[in-house]
Design an enzyme around this catalytic site. Structure first.
Site, short mmCIF file in Angstrom:
data_model
loop_
_atom_site.label_atom_id
_atom_site.label_comp_id
_atom_site.label_asym_id
_atom_site.label_seq_id
_atom_site.Cartn_x
_atom_site.Cartn_y
_atom_site.Cartn_z
N HIS A 287 0.89 -1.18 0.00
CA HIS A 287 0.00 0.00 0.00
C HIS A 287 0.92 1.21 0.00
O HIS A 287 1.75 1.36 0.91
CB HIS A 287 -0.87 0.01 1.25
CG HIS A 287 -1.71 -1.22 1.38
ND1 HIS A 287 -3.03 -1.26 1.00
CD2 HIS A 287 -1.42 -2.46 1.84
CE1 HIS A 287 -3.51 -2.48 1.21
NE2 HIS A 287 -2.56 -3.23 1.72
N HIS B 34 -8.37 -8.24 -0.04
CA HIS B 34 -7.80 -8.76 1.20
C HIS B 34 -8.82 -9.75 1.76
O HIS B 34 -10.01 -9.42 1.87
CB HIS B 34 -7.60 -7.63 2.21
CG HIS B 34 -6.41 -6.76 1.92
ND1 HIS B 34 -6.19 -6.18 0.70
CD2 HIS B 34 -5.36 -6.40 2.71
CE1 HIS B 34 -5.05 -5.48 0.75
NE2 HIS B 34 -4.52 -5.60 1.96
N GLU C 98 -7.20 -12.47 6.45
CA GLU C 98 -6.12 -11.91 7.26
C GLU C 98 -6.57 -12.04 8.72
O GLU C 98 -6.02 -12.81 9.49
CB GLU C 98 -5.87 -10.44 6.87
CG GLU C 98 -4.74 -9.77 7.64
CD GLU C 98 -4.59 -8.27 7.31
OE1 GLU C 98 -5.54 -7.65 6.79
OE2 GLU C 98 -3.50 -7.71 7.61
N1 HPA Z 1 -5.16 -5.10 5.79
C1 HPA Z 1 -6.22 -4.33 5.57
N2 HPA Z 1 -6.13 -3.08 5.17
C2 HPA Z 1 -4.91 -2.55 4.97
C3 HPA Z 1 -3.78 -3.30 5.18
C4 HPA Z 1 -3.91 -4.64 5.61
O1 HPA Z 1 -2.94 -5.39 5.83
N3 HPA Z 1 -2.74 -2.47 4.90
C5 HPA Z 1 -3.25 -1.29 4.51
N4 HPA Z 1 -4.58 -1.34 4.56
ZN ZN Z 2 -2.57 -5.07 2.64
#
Ligand code: HPA
Ligand code: ZN
Length: 339
Positions: free
Chosen positions: A19, A197, A200
């Site tokens: 990012h 994403h 996570e």
């Molecule tokens: N996860 C979710 N949103 C994010 C991340 C991440 O690792 N890094 C920057 N925005």
């Molecule tokens: Zn990310």
């Protein structure tokens, strides 16, 4: 031991999960804040760096969004992006696919044009200066509504040719893929590459729903896929790539220590995993630091590092000719390095 570290540092590689706002180093943040006449609540660079301690994703996001507030002018976005590209080039990154979060800026009244012009001019200049190729990926913030994502998409359309793909980031749990089904459908129709994403902090279901409902072709993070054997089988069979971020996982407590990181299991299962830095300024390391930390923690072999580098190219959105060329460069490096 030294040999494998040098091998990691020198092997050509691609970065697929970064990012740009997360590459904002405290030194540059202070410099840009000063020239924009913005005061920040931290007294010094060290003070700010000391605040980079997180218990979870949300604690990180709160600081990350604050940091981005000092970015005002096109030059600020240019400097941020150029600093990252220079640093990535030093790590022998030959190609990178960069997320940006337009809503973090447009919601503060910064024109979309300012953001994208600064970022893409740096990408063009870095290609000329360092030979590094890059693509830009626009991420929607999942804590905001789908309606707001539609407004952002609308805003971005005059720059359609500068944006290759769409991502979905920010607070995962409580903001499931289903919330963004319509906007992803529209983005798919417009020909964007799609990724999100998933898995996570969210469960394996966030990953399967991202595949089924959002039709993504690459999974960002994806750690939790290992909880679901059917999902693993699908990921292997369909050769879906995961953009894994070891130091991010450690700093956000997705794993308790790197010895428990799932990367080696993923590779053993035949998953196309890649290694990336996510938000290097906040998580204590750029891409080579990630490779080195995870190699040491999991005792990865030279062949596993080689596979990770090959995966990074094959999982990229480059065309088949440039992929073939970069893979041949990796093969040549491997033969020459000779360990
Ligand atoms: N996860 C979710 N949103 C994010 C991340 C991440 O690792 N890094 C920057 N925005
Ligand atoms: Zn990310």
């Amino acid at each position: 031991m030294k040999n494998i570290e040098n091998y990691i540092k020198q092997i050509p590689k691609a970065e697929l999960h970064i990012h740009i706002e997360g590459s904002f180093e405290p030194e540059l943040l202070f410099e840009i804040a000063a020239r924009n006449g913005i005061s920040i609540k931290f007294k010094s660079v060290d003070d700010l760096r000391n605040a980079y301690k997180f218990q979870n994703l949300q604690e990180f996001l709160d600081i990350y969004y604050q940091g981005a507030q000092v970015l005002i002018k096109e030059q600020d976005f240019y400097d941020l992006t150029m600093a990252y590209l220079k640093r990535a080039h030093a790590d022998n990154v030959v190609h990178t696919e960069i997320f940006f979060d337009p809503q973090t800026h447009t919601d503060r009244g910064i024109p979309f044009e300012t953001v994208i012009n600064g970022i893409s001019k740096a990408m063009d200049d870095a290609q000329q200066k360092f030979g590094i190729s890059s693509y830009l990926l626009m991420s929607f913030l999942r804590h905001l509504s789908e309606d707001e994502a539609f407004k952002t998409l609308e805003m971005s359309l005059p720059w359609r040719n500068k944006i290759l793909g769409i991502g979905l980031d920010s607070s995962e749990v409580g903001n499931p893929p289903k919330k963004f089904e319509n906007i992803f459908k529209e983005c798919g129709k417009l020909g964007f590459k799609l990724m999100a994403h998933a898995g996570e902090e969210g469960s394996a279901e966030y990953i399967s729903d991202s595949l089924d409902l959002l039709k993504i072709e690459r999974i960002d993070h994806g750690n939790r896929c290992l909880d679901d054997t059917n999902l693993v089988d699908r990921i292997v069979k369909e050769q879906l790539a995961l953009t894994v971020c070891p130091l991010s996982n450690l700093k956000l407590k997705v794993v308790n220590d790197l010895q428990q990181h799932p990367l080696k299991s993923m590779l053993n299962l035949g998953i196309k995993a890649t290694v990336n830095s996510d938000d290097p300024a906040y998580f204590g390391g750029y891409i080579n630091d990630n490779y080195i930390a995870v190699q040491q923690a999991l005792n990865l072999s030279k062949d596993e590092i080689y596979l990770l580098a090959i995966n990074s190219i094959s999982a990229s959105f480059l065309n088949s000719e440039r992929k073939a060329y970069l893979i041949s460069e990796i093969e040549m490096f491997d033969r020459k390095f000779g360990i």
